[in-house]
Design a protein around this motif. Sequence first.
Motif, PDB file in Angstrom:
ATOM      1  N   GLU A  87       0.844  -1.189   0.000  1.00  0.00           N
ATOM      2  CA  GLU A  87       0.000   0.000   0.000  1.00  0.00           C
ATOM      3  C   GLU A  87       0.884   1.245   0.000  1.00  0.00           C
ATOM      4  O   GLU A  87       1.453   1.605   1.014  1.00  0.00           O
ATOM      5  CB  GLU A  87      -0.832  -0.032   1.277  1.00  0.00           C
ATOM      6  CG  GLU A  87      -2.183   0.585   1.204  1.00  0.00           C
ATOM      7  CD  GLU A  87      -2.886   0.456   2.555  1.00  0.00           C
ATOM      8  OE1 GLU A  87      -2.770  -0.618   3.180  1.00  0.00           O
ATOM      9  OE2 GLU A  87      -3.510   1.430   2.989  1.00  0.00           O
ATOM     10  N   HIS A  88       0.998   1.919  -1.156  1.00  0.00           N
ATOM     11  CA  HIS A  88       1.935   3.027  -1.266  1.00  0.00           C
ATOM     12  C   HIS A  88       1.326   4.394  -1.044  1.00  0.00           C
ATOM     13  O   HIS A  88       2.039   5.369  -0.855  1.00  0.00           O
ATOM     14  CB  HIS A  88       2.588   3.014  -2.657  1.00  0.00           C
ATOM     15  CG  HIS A  88       3.538   1.870  -2.847  1.00  0.00           C
ATOM     16  ND1 HIS A  88       4.901   1.996  -2.743  1.00  0.00           N
ATOM     17  CD2 HIS A  88       3.315   0.565  -3.125  1.00  0.00           C
ATOM     18  CE1 HIS A  88       5.477   0.821  -2.969  1.00  0.00           C
ATOM     19  NE2 HIS A  88       4.539  -0.056  -3.204  1.00  0.00           N
ATOM     20  N   GLU A  89      -0.006   4.473  -1.107  1.00  0.00           N
ATOM     21  CA  GLU A  89      -0.622   5.811  -1.090  1.00  0.00           C
ATOM     22  C   GLU A  89      -1.074   6.191   0.303  1.00  0.00           C
ATOM     23  O   GLU A  89      -1.705   5.415   1.009  1.00  0.00           O
ATOM     24  CB  GLU A  89      -1.813   5.829  -2.039  1.00  0.00           C
ATOM     25  CG  GLU A  89      -1.402   5.643  -3.471  1.00  0.00           C
ATOM     26  CD  GLU A  89      -2.508   6.069  -4.405  1.00  0.00           C
ATOM     27  OE1 GLU A  89      -3.677   6.088  -3.957  1.00  0.00           O
ATOM     28  OE2 GLU A  89      -2.207   6.395  -5.550  1.00  0.00           O
TER      29      GLU A  89
ATOM     30  N   GLN B 278       2.987   9.739  -1.308  1.00  0.00           N
ATOM     31  CA  GLN B 278       3.568   8.392  -1.328  1.00  0.00           C
ATOM     32  C   GLN B 278       4.193   8.113   0.024  1.00  0.00           C
ATOM     33  O   GLN B 278       4.861   8.958   0.605  1.00  0.00           O
ATOM     34  CB  GLN B 278       4.659   8.342  -2.400  1.00  0.00           C
ATOM     35  CG  GLN B 278       4.440   7.276  -3.403  1.00  0.00           C
ATOM     36  CD  GLN B 278       5.730   6.680  -3.923  1.00  0.00           C
ATOM     37  OE1 GLN B 278       6.821   7.135  -3.615  1.00  0.00           O
ATOM     38  NE2 GLN B 278       5.596   5.650  -4.728  1.00  0.00           N
TER      39      GLN B 278
ATOM     40  N   VAL C 254      -2.633  -7.775  -1.035  1.00  0.00           N
ATOM     41  CA  VAL C 254      -1.937  -6.621  -1.566  1.00  0.00           C
ATOM     42  C   VAL C 254      -2.934  -5.495  -1.777  1.00  0.00           C
ATOM     43  O   VAL C 254      -3.949  -5.683  -2.443  1.00  0.00           O
ATOM     44  CB  VAL C 254      -1.270  -6.983  -2.924  1.00  0.00           C
ATOM     45  CG1 VAL C 254      -0.478  -5.818  -3.431  1.00  0.00           C
ATOM     46  CG2 VAL C 254      -0.378  -8.199  -2.763  1.00  0.00           C
ATOM     47  N   HIS C 255      -2.632  -4.324  -1.175  1.00  0.00           N
ATOM     48  CA  HIS C 255      -3.561  -3.197  -1.331  1.00  0.00           C
ATOM     49  C   HIS C 255      -2.906  -2.129  -2.175  1.00  0.00           C
ATOM     50  O   HIS C 255      -2.371  -1.155  -1.669  1.00  0.00           O
ATOM     51  CB  HIS C 255      -3.878  -2.585   0.042  1.00  0.00           C
ATOM     52  CG  HIS C 255      -4.331  -3.592   1.048  1.00  0.00           C
ATOM     53  ND1 HIS C 255      -5.625  -4.053   1.099  1.00  0.00           N
ATOM     54  CD2 HIS C 255      -3.676  -4.232   2.030  1.00  0.00           C
ATOM     55  CE1 HIS C 255      -5.734  -4.928   2.072  1.00  0.00           C
ATOM     56  NE2 HIS C 255      -4.570  -5.065   2.655  1.00  0.00           N
ATOM     57  N   VAL C 256      -2.875  -2.329  -3.491  1.00  0.00           N
ATOM     58  CA  VAL C 256      -2.173  -1.351  -4.313  1.00  0.00           C
ATOM     59  C   VAL C 256      -3.088  -0.202  -4.694  1.00  0.00           C
ATOM     60  O   VAL C 256      -4.295  -0.271  -4.577  1.00  0.00           O
ATOM     61  CB  VAL C 256      -1.607  -1.998  -5.599  1.00  0.00           C
ATOM     62  CG1 VAL C 256      -0.344  -2.758  -5.271  1.00  0.00           C
ATOM     63  CG2 VAL C 256      -2.623  -2.904  -6.250  1.00  0.00           C
ATOM     64  N   GLY C 257      -2.435   0.835  -5.174  1.00  0.00           N
ATOM     65  CA  GLY C 257      -3.163   2.032  -5.572  1.00  0.00           C
ATOM     66  C   GLY C 257      -3.766   1.874  -6.960  1.00  0.00           C
ATOM     67  O   GLY C 257      -3.619   0.840  -7.606  1.00  0.00           O
TER      68      GLY C 257
ATOM     69  N   ALA D 264       3.888  -1.265  -8.567  1.00  0.00           N
ATOM     70  CA  ALA D 264       2.942  -0.412  -7.846  1.00  0.00           C
ATOM     71  C   ALA D 264       2.755   0.927  -8.538  1.00  0.00           C
ATOM     72  O   ALA D 264       1.747   1.598  -8.318  1.00  0.00           O
ATOM     73  CB  ALA D 264       3.430  -0.189  -6.417  1.00  0.00           C
TER      74      ALA D 264
END
Lengths: 128, 264, 384
Positions: A72-74, A85, B47-50, B211
Amino acid sequence: MYDKNKILIGLAVFVVFMTYPFWNNIGSAAYQRPELEKPKNAKDCVESVEFMRAEHMAMLNEWRDEVVRGGEHEYHSTANHQVFQKSLSKTCMKCHENKDQFCDKCHATVSVNPYCWDCHVDPKGEKK
Amino acid sequence: MKTQRRNFLKIAAMAVLGWGVRPASELLAAGGGTASEGLLFASRHKVHVGPNALTASRWAMVIDTAKLNEKVMEDIVHTCHSIHNVPTIPGNQNIKWIWETHMDHLFLEDLHEYQPEAGAKSALALCNHCDNPPCVRVCPTKATFQREDGIVMMDFHRCIGCRYCMAGCPYGSRSFNFMDPRKHLETTNPDFPTRTKGVVEKCEFCAERLAEGKMPACVEVSEGALAFGDLGDPESEVRKLLAERFSIRRSPTLGTKPCVYYLV
Amino acid sequence: MLEKAINGSKVYWGWIAFLLLLMSIGAACYWQQLSHGLTITGMSRDVTWGFYIAQFTFLVGVAASAVMLVIPKYLHNYHKFGKILILGEFNAVAMVILCLLFIVADLGSPQRLMNVLIHPTPNSVLFWDMVVLNGYLLINILVGWVTLESERKQVAPPKWIKFFIYLSIPWAVSIHTVTAFLYCGLPGRGYWLTAVLAARFLASAFAAGPAFLILVTYIAKIFTGFDPGKGVLSTLGKTVVYAMCVNLFLLLCEVFTVFYSQIPSHMAHLQYLFVGYHGHGVLVPWMWSAMIMAVVGILILIVPKNREQDNLLIIGCLLIFIGAWIDKGLGMIGGGFVPNPLHEITEYVPSQLELGVSLGIYATGFLVLTILYKVAIGVKQEIE
């Protein structure tokens, strides 16, 4: 009691050692918050100053686990509703460019040694 | 007096145990980290991607050995190692995430000696991001863990440097930081951390680039030799390549289910 | 009872001082390791476990000395072993402490040691190794101390200690089994991937442990006049020789399986150890010495009359102990990692600093052993 003299002397020495921080600082000035260099090109931090002062340690730890383990980058800031970020080098240090004049000032004063920069590259650090 | 003191101590011990139940279970349930991590046993991390990220149900790489040559492989290794701050250490305490090696070393007894003259003599070795990874099975802290999309990741913050994962990997894909890597870095990419001495590292299929919606760096500079995509998507480039040409994987009989395929 | 350890002769204090000197040398070497990293060792990208882990693996076996006395005494009422039982238990304490120290010394990031407790991972054998080793340490400290204390006060030990004594038997088997499981479940390491590894570990443990115990009991006898009793050590010698026979037999089983099946990736490791592989063979002389020592030791001790004679018993135990140490302490690791999964060869020899740290750790273990033995023998001599 047995060995009364030895015990009382030892106890007195112990008390003196344990209270050293207090009596050593009698008469000195109160803790002065160090003057930190503010970023030149940004107005708002990820969160408010009060929040950051108290929580940046825990927040960075949470970011670490959320990015590395959760992908989770945001980061959605509660203060100014922007999206950042989650990164020390790429977000925090893009504005707080000078580690010596910002990060190290407080850390040195309160005598903490975070080892973040053993790995995370201080963008300006190589130039020293 | 004596019995009173003993009883007090007994009751105090019981109380400590009782009071400790709730904090202990909270600590265990949190897994010491975020909710994506399972309790106790190693499990696939959600996975919690944007919104910009590339996603897949199962990432895989296909290497076309016919399209590899010295220059391409050199570019690939150099690109991967420089953007990830992989140090160049002389000697046998070195670190490599992806490297060129002889076909015999990749496939051991699987390849006989009467191969076509024009066939590839060498190819690339890297972490196979196995679907059944022994390294994840043996890690005592879950510092190396598997994501739901199949990528086997490293948490450099948690690794205690026991090197059990290195013993467990049947492909020799992992490296250990025997010394401070910064002493052997000519240039540093500030956008990716270096590591410290005392932790294990390996290829992570450029999860940080995925990501951001970018393909792994090695794939981008491979001039078409490397393909990367979703095994779960029948229309993906990797599935199409696997359907068209014969491919092999390294030591598949070990049950690791590696997801790096080699077109021979 | 610890006050027994602070009243000693000049020889005793000289020995303690010597051990402290070795410990400080070890500490200085370890400081180098903490500053520079594990680069100071002889380990490499291909051979990632070395002398430290090999010593840990071997010493887990030596800690078995206790169970080889507990089983005859408590399950078969062989009371002759009663006098040296405490020596076995205290030896187990010292050996397990050594194991834990070697494991910590081997870690790349020891400051993160607690992660194994904060993030428990039951699918990892290392987690269980931590559990069983610490458990065995606690059991032996508890049982040893309580039984010794009761003996000193000339009362029967409390009834609840029986539970822990009986528990220590399967627990002792578990420390070797779990340590073997560290190795024998790894798909890429042909030398270790054998069902027989746990059995081999147990066999060499039951040979090396009692052999070590016999040797230190003789040393105790020389320096304190402690008498273990007539025929006790020679009976224990039976365990040593029969266990070593089983160990050798299992090794020969491995040799047959590997070479009759002719599977190259399995043959490679035994070839490297015993005849050299592609010109590399630094361990070959060591392995053959180990075999010769083991066979000679067995031939000496298999004859009952030889076991009755102190000199022959000592020589036989020494040979078997050193043979087992070479096999487990050098052969296991070298054989397992060479050749590597890509069939490349990187040999391993421990470095000087690595040996320095190990020396310091061994000195620490012997210090613990000395102090505990001083207490135990002091108490035993007091009640006579």
